[in-house]
Design an enzyme around this catalytic site. Sequence first.
Site, short mmCIF file in Angstrom:
data_model
loop_
_atom_site.label_atom_id
_atom_site.label_comp_id
_atom_site.label_asym_id
_atom_site.label_seq_id
_atom_site.Cartn_x
_atom_site.Cartn_y
_atom_site.Cartn_z
N LYS A 18 0.84 -1.17 -0.08
CA LYS A 18 0.11 -0.11 -0.05
C LYS A 18 0.95 1.25 -0.07
O LYS A 18 0.69 2.17 -0.72
CB LYS A 18 -0.94 0.05 1.34
CG LYS A 18 -1.81 -1.35 1.31
CD LYS A 18 -2.89 -1.07 2.58
CE LYS A 18 -2.23 -1.28 3.91
NZ LYS A 18 -1.63 -2.68 4.07
N ARG A 93 -9.44 0.07 9.42
CA ARG A 93 -9.30 -1.22 9.53
C ARG A 93 -10.10 -1.78 10.59
O ARG A 93 -10.09 -2.77 10.80
CB ARG A 93 -7.88 -1.29 10.36
CG ARG A 93 -6.38 -1.47 9.61
CD ARG A 93 -5.27 -1.19 10.41
NE ARG A 93 -4.09 -1.93 10.09
CZ ARG A 93 -3.31 -1.57 9.35
NH1 ARG A 93 -3.12 -0.23 9.13
NH2 ARG A 93 -2.26 -2.30 9.14
N ARG A 132 11.60 -6.62 4.47
CA ARG A 132 11.75 -5.40 4.84
C ARG A 132 11.98 -4.96 6.18
O ARG A 132 12.74 -3.95 6.63
CB ARG A 132 10.16 -4.63 4.89
CG ARG A 132 9.72 -3.30 5.19
CD ARG A 132 8.46 -2.81 4.83
NE ARG A 132 7.64 -3.15 5.91
CZ ARG A 132 6.31 -2.94 5.84
NH1 ARG A 132 5.67 -2.46 5.05
NH2 ARG A 132 5.57 -3.12 6.99
N ARG A 138 11.66 -1.11 11.72
CA ARG A 138 10.32 -1.43 12.37
C ARG A 138 10.42 -2.54 13.23
O ARG A 138 10.57 -3.68 12.65
CB ARG A 138 9.20 -1.44 11.14
CG ARG A 138 8.65 0.07 10.54
CD ARG A 138 8.04 -0.32 9.80
NE ARG A 138 6.45 -0.93 10.26
CZ ARG A 138 5.38 -0.96 9.41
NH1 ARG A 138 5.22 -0.25 8.01
NH2 ARG A 138 4.54 -1.56 9.89
N ARG A 150 -0.09 -9.79 12.95
CA ARG A 150 -0.63 -8.70 12.18
C ARG A 150 -1.64 -9.29 11.10
O ARG A 150 -2.79 -8.81 10.81
CB ARG A 150 0.34 -7.81 11.64
CG ARG A 150 0.96 -6.75 12.73
CD ARG A 150 2.43 -6.44 12.35
NE ARG A 150 2.48 -5.83 11.13
CZ ARG A 150 3.60 -5.58 10.29
NH1 ARG A 150 4.85 -6.23 11.01
NH2 ARG A 150 3.61 -4.87 9.18
P1 ADP Z 1 1.13 -2.65 8.03
O1 ADP Z 1 0.02 -2.46 7.07
O2 ADP Z 1 2.33 -3.26 7.28
O3 ADP Z 1 0.76 -3.50 9.35
P2 ADP Z 1 0.94 -0.12 9.01
O4 ADP Z 1 2.06 0.99 8.94
O5 ADP Z 1 -0.30 0.24 8.14
O6 ADP Z 1 1.69 -1.34 8.63
O7 ADP Z 1 0.57 -0.16 10.38
C1 ADP Z 1 1.46 -0.54 11.47
C2 ADP Z 1 0.60 -0.75 12.82
O8 ADP Z 1 0.04 0.56 13.26
C3 ADP Z 1 -0.40 -1.63 13.06
O9 ADP Z 1 -0.20 -2.96 13.06
C4 ADP Z 1 -1.26 -1.06 13.91
O10 ADP Z 1 -0.86 -1.34 15.26
C5 ADP Z 1 -1.10 0.21 13.80
N1 ADP Z 1 -2.40 0.93 12.91
C6 ADP Z 1 -2.10 1.54 11.77
N2 ADP Z 1 -3.26 1.91 11.24
C7 ADP Z 1 -4.31 1.35 12.03
C8 ADP Z 1 -5.47 1.57 12.37
N3 ADP Z 1 -6.36 2.06 11.26
N4 ADP Z 1 -6.46 1.34 13.36
C9 ADP Z 1 -5.62 0.59 14.22
N5 ADP Z 1 -4.24 0.59 14.35
C10 ADP Z 1 -3.53 0.81 13.09
#
Ligand code: ADP
Length: 194
Positions: A18, A93, A132, A138, A150
């Site tokens: 994404k 989400r 990654r 991260r 996740r």
């Molecule tokens: P990825 O899609 O690779 O898991 P992101 O950078 O989108 O990575 O998200 C990393 C973390 O940030 C998630 O595992 C969660 O803990 C938190 N997070 C991101 N977006 C949301 C959301 N919309 N609602 C709740 N937690 C979120």
Amino acid sequence: MKRPCKNIVLFGPPGAGKGTQATFLKEKYELIHISTGDVFRFNIKNQTDLGNQAKAYMDKGLLVPDSITINMLAAEVEKHPHAKGFIFDGFPRTQDQAKALDALLQSKKTTVHAMIALEVADDILVERLLERGKTSGRPDDANEAVIRNRIKIYYQETDVLKAYYQSQNKYFGVDGVGTILSITERLCDVIDAL
Ligand code: ADP
């Protein structure tokens, strides 16, 4: 040709690509890219209250609670009153986040025009995220158990949003495996047809 305003939810499991694709799409369509994960990480780095609250969840691969996330997203949108449109990456989400996004955009006399999902098989996701994790710094990419958590949470809580947008005829699935450019082209085909 001037392109009309578009609000796109870029969707897919962790590691689907994404963020990579949003970088290209925001340039091409002149959209504001909001990545909730990036905003959380920025806040963690700067040790803000928001960052301190989010960190414990993120490190375990759990979702940050809706109340925190929804307020944060709304504040990000408010920073761009003249935006032509947004790419939402990592949001919504959960069902409650999707409803909150609808309400927020409705209050601005606009809407989500499409949810475009990048489809990638789980074993490829794990492989990509571990790769990654070697360079991203991260913590949630460095540990296979956290990565699998996740992905599990994605299927438990997030995947249901496909049905939410499908019922509004706003859902589009795109094959997320191939070269970065070929995937960008697939996404653009969907956006151009909106
Ligand atoms: P990825 O899609 O690779 O898991 P992101 O950078 O989108 O990575 O998200 C990393 C973390 O940030 C998630 O595992 C969660 O803990 C938190 N997070 C991101 N977006 C949301 C959301 N919309 N609602 C709740 N937690 C979120």
